[in-house]
Design a protein around this motif. Structure first.
Motif, PDB file in Angstrom:
ATOM      1  N   PHE A  54       9.148  -2.799  13.492  1.00 56.66           N
ATOM      2  CA  PHE A  54       9.598  -3.595  12.355  1.00 56.66           C
ATOM      3  C   PHE A  54       8.568  -4.674  11.996  1.00 56.66           C
ATOM      4  N   LYS A  55       7.946  -5.263  13.016  1.00 54.34           N
ATOM      5  CA  LYS A  55       6.939  -6.295  12.747  1.00 54.34           C
ATOM      6  C   LYS A  55       5.731  -5.723  12.025  1.00 54.34           C
ATOM      7  N   ALA A  56       5.455  -4.439  12.230  1.00 55.93           N
ATOM      8  CA  ALA A  56       4.291  -3.805  11.597  1.00 55.93           C
ATOM      9  C   ALA A  56       4.491  -3.561  10.112  1.00 55.93           C
ATOM     10  N   ALA A  57       5.727  -3.661   9.630  1.00 53.24           N
ATOM     11  CA  ALA A  57       6.018  -3.443   8.212  1.00 53.24           C
ATOM     12  C   ALA A  57       6.052  -4.776   7.474  1.00 53.24           C
ATOM     13  N   ASP A 114       0.825  -1.207   0.000  1.00 55.08           N
ATOM     14  CA  ASP A 114       0.000   0.000   0.000  1.00 55.08           C
ATOM     15  C   ASP A 114       0.860   1.258   0.000  1.00 55.08           C
ATOM     16  N   ARG A 115       1.952   1.221   0.745  1.00 50.50           N
ATOM     17  CA  ARG A 115       2.794   2.406   0.877  1.00 50.50           C
ATOM     18  C   ARG A 115       4.260   1.996   0.919  1.00 50.50           C
ATOM     19  N   ILE A 116       5.101   2.908   0.454  1.00 49.82           N
ATOM     20  CA  ILE A 116       6.547   2.811   0.644  1.00 49.82           C
ATOM     21  C   ILE A 116       6.960   4.031   1.452  1.00 49.82           C
ATOM     22  N   ALA A 117       7.716   3.809   2.512  1.00 44.90           N
ATOM     23  CA  ALA A 117       8.223   4.909   3.330  1.00 44.90           C
ATOM     24  C   ALA A 117       9.742   4.941   3.208  1.00 44.90           C
ATOM     25  N   PHE A 118      10.255   6.026   2.637  1.00 44.96           N
ATOM     26  CA  PHE A 118      11.702   6.229   2.544  1.00 44.96           C
ATOM     27  C   PHE A 118      12.076   7.158   3.684  1.00 44.96           C
ATOM     28  N   LEU A 119      12.799   6.619   4.666  1.00 48.12           N
ATOM     29  CA  LEU A 119      13.061   7.336   5.906  1.00 48.12           C
ATOM     30  C   LEU A 119      14.520   7.744   5.988  1.00 48.12           C
ATOM     31  N   THR A 120      14.751   8.996   6.360  1.00 46.27           N
ATOM     32  CA  THR A 120      16.102   9.538   6.368  1.00 46.27           C
ATOM     33  C   THR A 120      16.463  10.068   7.753  1.00 46.27           C
ATOM     34  N   MET A 121      17.756  10.289   7.951  1.00 49.14           N
ATOM     35  CA  MET A 121      18.256  10.847   9.211  1.00 49.14           C
ATOM     36  C   MET A 121      18.405  12.363   9.139  1.00 49.14           C
ATOM     37  N   LYS A 122      18.650  12.873   7.922  1.00 40.06           N
ATOM     38  CA  LYS A 122      18.916  14.288   7.757  1.00 40.06           C
ATOM     39  C   LYS A 122      18.230  14.794   6.494  1.00 40.06           C
ATOM     40  N   THR A 123      18.069  16.120   6.411  1.00 44.92           N
ATOM     41  CA  THR A 123      17.392  16.745   5.271  1.00 44.92           C
ATOM     42  C   THR A 123      18.025  16.390   3.931  1.00 44.92           C
ATOM     43  N   VAL A 149       4.209   6.948  -1.878  1.00 42.72           N
ATOM     44  CA  VAL A 149       5.585   6.966  -1.386  1.00 42.72           C
ATOM     45  C   VAL A 149       5.738   8.180  -0.485  1.00 42.72           C
ATOM     46  N   ILE A 150       6.147   7.956   0.737  1.00 37.23           N
ATOM     47  CA  ILE A 150       6.331   9.056   1.690  1.00 37.23           C
ATOM     48  C   ILE A 150       7.813   9.157   2.014  1.00 37.23           C
ATOM     49  N   VAL A 151       8.352  10.350   1.864  1.00 34.20           N
ATOM     50  CA  VAL A 151       9.758  10.614   2.165  1.00 34.20           C
ATOM     51  C   VAL A 151       9.801  11.517   3.391  1.00 34.20           C
ATOM     52  N   GLY A 152      10.456  11.067   4.429  1.00 35.56           N
ATOM     53  CA  GLY A 152      10.488  11.865   5.647  1.00 35.56           C
ATOM     54  C   GLY A 152      11.502  11.329   6.641  1.00 35.56           C
ATOM     55  N   ASP A 153      11.544  11.957   7.787  1.00 42.53           N
ATOM     56  CA  ASP A 153      12.480  11.569   8.841  1.00 42.53           C
ATOM     57  C   ASP A 153      12.084  10.225   9.460  1.00 42.53           C
ATOM     58  N   VAL A 154      13.074   9.537  10.034  1.00 42.51           N
ATOM     59  CA  VAL A 154      12.817   8.226  10.649  1.00 42.51           C
ATOM     60  C   VAL A 154      11.811   8.307  11.795  1.00 42.51           C
ATOM     61  N   ASN A 155      11.668   9.486  12.394  1.00 42.74           N
ATOM     62  CA  ASN A 155      10.730   9.576  13.514  1.00 42.74           C
ATOM     63  C   ASN A 155       9.295   9.316  13.086  1.00 42.74           C
ATOM     64  N   HIS A 156       8.981   9.479  11.793  1.00 39.67           N
ATOM     65  CA  HIS A 156       7.605   9.278  11.327  1.00 39.67           C
ATOM     66  C   HIS A 156       7.160   7.821  11.396  1.00 39.67           C
ATOM     67  N   TRP A 157       8.108   6.897  11.557  1.00 37.64           N
ATOM     68  CA  TRP A 157       7.735   5.487  11.742  1.00 37.64           C
ATOM     69  C   TRP A 157       8.134   4.965  13.118  1.00 37.64           C
ATOM     70  N   PHE A 158       9.254   5.430  13.652  1.00 38.55           N
ATOM     71  CA  PHE A 158       9.818   4.805  14.843  1.00 38.55           C
ATOM     72  C   PHE A 158       9.541   5.554  16.141  1.00 38.55           C
ATOM     73  N   LEU A 186      12.204   1.732   3.760  1.00 36.32           N
ATOM     74  CA  LEU A 186      13.582   1.938   3.327  1.00 36.32           C
ATOM     75  C   LEU A 186      14.200   2.935   4.289  1.00 36.32           C
ATOM     76  N   VAL A 187      15.249   2.528   4.999  1.00 36.14           N
ATOM     77  CA  VAL A 187      15.873   3.384   6.010  1.00 36.14           C
ATOM     78  C   VAL A 187      17.291   3.712   5.569  1.00 36.14           C
ATOM     79  N   ASP A 188      17.504   4.977   5.206  1.00 36.95           N
ATOM     80  CA  ASP A 188      18.799   5.435   4.717  1.00 36.95           C
ATOM     81  C   ASP A 188      19.717   5.783   5.895  1.00 36.95           C
ATOM     82  N   GLU A 189      21.034   5.680   5.660  1.00 34.20           N
ATOM     83  CA  GLU A 189      22.034   5.977   6.702  1.00 34.20           C
ATOM     84  C   GLU A 189      21.656   5.286   8.014  1.00 34.20           C
ATOM     85  N   ALA A 190      21.328   4.009   7.899  1.00 32.80           N
ATOM     86  CA  ALA A 190      20.748   3.267   9.024  1.00 32.80           C
ATOM     87  C   ALA A 190      21.706   3.084  10.189  1.00 32.80           C
ATOM     88  N   HIS A 191      22.999   3.330   9.982  1.00 27.44           N
ATOM     89  CA  HIS A 191      23.933   3.202  11.102  1.00 27.44           C
ATOM     90  C   HIS A 191      23.626   4.214  12.202  1.00 27.44           C
TER      91      HIS A 191
END
Length: 770
Positions: free
Chosen positions: A530-533, A236-245, A349-358, A378-383
């Motif tokens: 994570f289980k919710a995805a 239904d949705r793809i969430a691309f989550l980032t750490m920084k702008t 597709v939603i592009v936003g900060d990781v806080n929007h999911w976690f 999709l979690v970018d710069e996941a370290h």
């Protein structure tokens, strides 16, 4: 949204979408907790007669739509249908849009009841229960079945029109994605391998940790396969989550490349996925400093009346980055931020900060749970997620702020704050008296358990403030609200306190204590996310070792780790170790001379732009001073504490093609990752530290907890986080297959096998200096 020919919707969701009207109103209104709401409904039901039916299931159909729900209560003897709402404070101050929504809900239930029981009329009642006083206020009117049926069909028609539009969009979107092609003639080295791993993860519904080097196009290499999998896996949705702008910008650029030509798509009956950029409220606000309600902000006045047109205009365009969203919002005189929050329900597709999911109150996670979405993450710069998540599930109380607020609060809440103040003082006294002097590290103390008496006083103070502001919202100063929010956050985390967190206190002087609830192991909170995805792909240039991230993030057991082969080769990067240098704290002064000599020698051998990384600003300043004294002819520039965005930009602008100079920076800071200086804009880096977190009481307590849970306390606390910073900093040098450069690791510990095991596998460490 269901894409079949028939649709189901809950009564609340139907009304929420079709019946809201009036102003947007986000003035502070203390609301009951979920537990208080349940208790309130139970209390109202207990006061009714024997014939009263609580939680009465009702459903009905109109054309292709089935509407279901549970009415709070029905009394057949009185022929009265009730909708119960709990509240705090003054009922007269309840926002008009909320009242309109409540009436819409009871009307829909009334229509369903009349149809189910063949009634000609029914008395509809809104029961407002004051949580504090347990007093009921009843608002009633006798409604005719025909009137309610008309209201029901009107809302259903609105919903069906939107649902059919959404179903058509879903089909056209999936058709477009089924034929999606890669936007370039070829993949970059390693990019195809990454894309295949992401597609497999989406196809099998498993987690993926993908360590992929910078320069292979990770953003495009993850979005393309996830979009390709979207119709096949019914996402239904793809969430691309980032750490920084900057990560958001890269994602939007990649999505723009993947969008089909608008005219060509329309001619073929296809539709591009709807893309939404979620940005922070303060960055989207058109009237900063103005309260968010219709009496103050023109974009809040009549918001819900104009929302349907704005929403319809937005879905006609389907590209909602910050600028496009603002354009639509202002064209319809609605708030851009809250239009974006609404469109999150309808974006693909939603592009936003990781806080929007976690985060604890994450928007996307809440919508996914409510609407049963299948989501690809999709979690970018996941370290960075370990530290970011720790912050999400930590809280702090500031005694200085508390004392400042306490002096000016209304008398009605003064008693509870005075009690809280006494508990503050008692705790500070107990800590100081019971801790030996050698346990005091700059006024920092670990508490063996939660300070239960202070937490109890904090709960009472929060309840007192909440009740008072419900009656007197005019007293809701910014600082009082901030104190309340901090108190509520602290109390919520206290309720779930366990071995994943610790409690500490820092004494900065009389009346200046800080009490913290610090999360140590975010896995306990993130595992359900994570289980919710449907699947979660975490990618970065530094995700070694895999068990560190699996353990601390609570990733699903079926999560696999993949290392994408680097497109870079050892001859591109000369890596040297200075075995004769120690950057341990006791050796800092002695390390300056050989470090400065190494930097000057390398610069003279190959003039160009370099970055030199240090563990602290103090260490940086000492090295910079020594370097300037001995080599005044070499251009230097340095990072300073608290640099503003313009100052950071000016620092990076010094790295011009063909330029020369050495930039001094702090490891783990703004210039140690997420900085792209390709070609000869940067030809080398000096790293004067292992990046180890400081040896202090907090990190030692963290080490004990991680040893107890995972048996790897020293690695998880010190060595791995430090080396992640080192590898990220070194990664600034080689950004493309044509780049060449040098990295000098200036500490003898870099020669240890356990440390070298954490370095990139494509590095060939040679010419080790001594």
């Amino acid at each position: 949204m269901n894409t079949a020919a028939s649709y189901r919707v809950a009564v609340r969701a139907l009304c929420d979408f079709t019946a809201r009207e009036g102003d947007l109103d986000h003035r502070f209104t203390p609301s009951p907790s979920a537990q208080e709401g349940i208790a309130g409904h139970t209390l109202v039901a207990s006061r009714r007669g024997d014939s009263y039916i609580a939680e009465m299931p009702l459903s009905g159909a109109y054309k292709s739509l089935t509407v279901t729900g549970r009415a709070d209560g029905y009394d057949p003897a009185e022929n009265r249908l009730e909708e119960v709402k709990t509240y705090r404070g003054s009922l007269e101050r309840m926002a008009d849009n909320q009242r309109a929504l409540h009436w819409a809900q009871v009307k829909i239930y009334g229509a369903l009841l009349c149809k189910a029981r063949g009634l000609d009329e029914v008395t509809l009642t809104l029961v407002y229960l004051d949580i504090a006083t347990e007093k009921e206020t009843l608002l009633s009117y006798k409604a005719q079945a025909a009137e309610l049926e008309l209201f029901f069909t009107t809302l259903c028609e609105r919903f069906i029109a939107w649902a059919e539009q959404e179903a058509e969009h879903r089909l056209a979107r999936d058709l477009a994605l089924t034929s999606l092609s890669f936007p370039h003639a070829t993949f970059r080295p390693g990019q195809r391998e990454l894309a295949e791993d992401v597609y497999k993860a989406a196809s099998t519904g498993r987690g993926l940790l993908a360590q992929a080097p910078t320069g292979i196009g990770k953003t495009l290499g993850t979005l393309f396969p996830m979009l390709t999998a979207m119709p096949r896996q019914r996402l239904d949705r793809i969430a691309f989550l980032t750490m920084k702008t900057p990560g958001r910008r890269l994602a939007l650029d990649a999505l723009a490349q993947l969008r089909p030509d608008k005219q060509k798509a329309e001619d073929s009956g296809l539709e591009a996925p709807r893309v939404l950029e979620l940005i922070a409220r303060e960055k989207a606000c058109e009237y900063p400093g103005i309260a968010c309600h219709g009496d103050a902000c023109p974009l809040a006045a009549g918001f819900y009346d104009r929302l349907p047109a704005a929403r319809q205009a937005a879905v006609a365009e389907s590209w909602w980055d910050r600028d496009a969203l603002r354009k639509v919002a202002l064209a319809h005189s609605v708030c851009p931020y809250y239009l974006g929050q609404e469109l999150a329900r309808w974006a693909d597709v939603i592009v936003g900060d990781v806080n929007h999911w976690f985060d604890r109150h994450a928007l996307l996670h809440g919508l996914a749970q409510a609407d049963d979405w299948r989501v690809g993450l999709l979690v970018d710069e996941a370290h960075n997620l370990v530290e970011r998540a720790r912050g999400m599930y930590s809280a702090e109380l500031d005694q200085q702020r508390f004392n400042r607020v306490k002096r000016s609060v209304p008398k009605a809440i003064g008693r509870s704050l005075a009690s809280l103040g006494r508990q503050w003082q008692a705790l500070v006294k107990e800590v100081v008296e019971n801790k030996p002097d050698d346990a005091n590290q700059a006024g920092y103390y670990l508490l063996e358990s939660l300070p239960d008496k202070l937490v109890g006083a904090l709960q009472n103070a929060a309840a007192s403030i909440t009740n008072h502001l419900g009656e007197h919202p005019e007293d809701a100063t910014f600082e009082l609200q901030e104190l309340l929010f901090e108190a509520l956050a602290f109390c919520r985390l206290a309720d779930s306190f366990g071995d994943h967190s610790l409690c500490d206190i820092t004494l900065k002087g009389r009346g200046k204590a800080l009490i913290g609830l610090r999360n140590l192991i975010p896995a306990d909170f993130l595992t359900p996310r994570f289980k919710a995805a449907h699947c979660a792909v975490l990618f970065s240039a530094t995700l070694t070792p895999a068990h560190y991230y699996r353990d601390l993030l609570g990733l699903p057991v079926n999560t696999v780790w993949r290392e994408v082969c680097s497109p870079f080769v050892a001859r591109q990067l000369e890596v040297r170790i200075r075995r004769d240098i120690s950057t341990r704290f006791r050796d800092r002064e002695a390390s300056l001379a050989p470090m400065v000599s190494e930097m000057a020698q390398q610069y003279q051998q190959a003039p160009g732009h370099y970055l030199a990384f240090f563990s602290s600003f103090t260490y940086l300043d000492a090295a910079l001073k020594r370097f300037c004294q001995q080599h005044p002819d070499v251009p230097v520039f340095a990072q300073t504490p608290g640099m503003r965005e313009a100052e950071r930009d000016a620092f990076l602008q010094r790295f011009t093609p063909g330029g020369q100079g050495i930039g001094f920076a702090v490891l783990g800071g703004a210039f140690a990752e997420g900085v792209d200086l390709p070609g000869d804009r940067l030809i080398g880096a000096f790293i004067a530290t292992l990046g180890l977190p400081p040896f202090n009481a907090f990190n030692e307590a963290l080490k004990v907890r991680l040893t107890t849970r995972f048996g790897k306390g020293d690695d998880y606390t010190y060595r791995i986080p430090g080396m992640i910073k080192v590898v990220q900093a070194a990664g600034r040098v080689i950004r493309s297959p044509t780049d060449e450069g040098v990295v000098v690791l200036m500490d003898d510990r870099f020669a240890q096998p356990s440390v070298q095991a954490l370095l990139p596998s494509w590095w060939a460490i040679g010419g080790q200096s001594s």
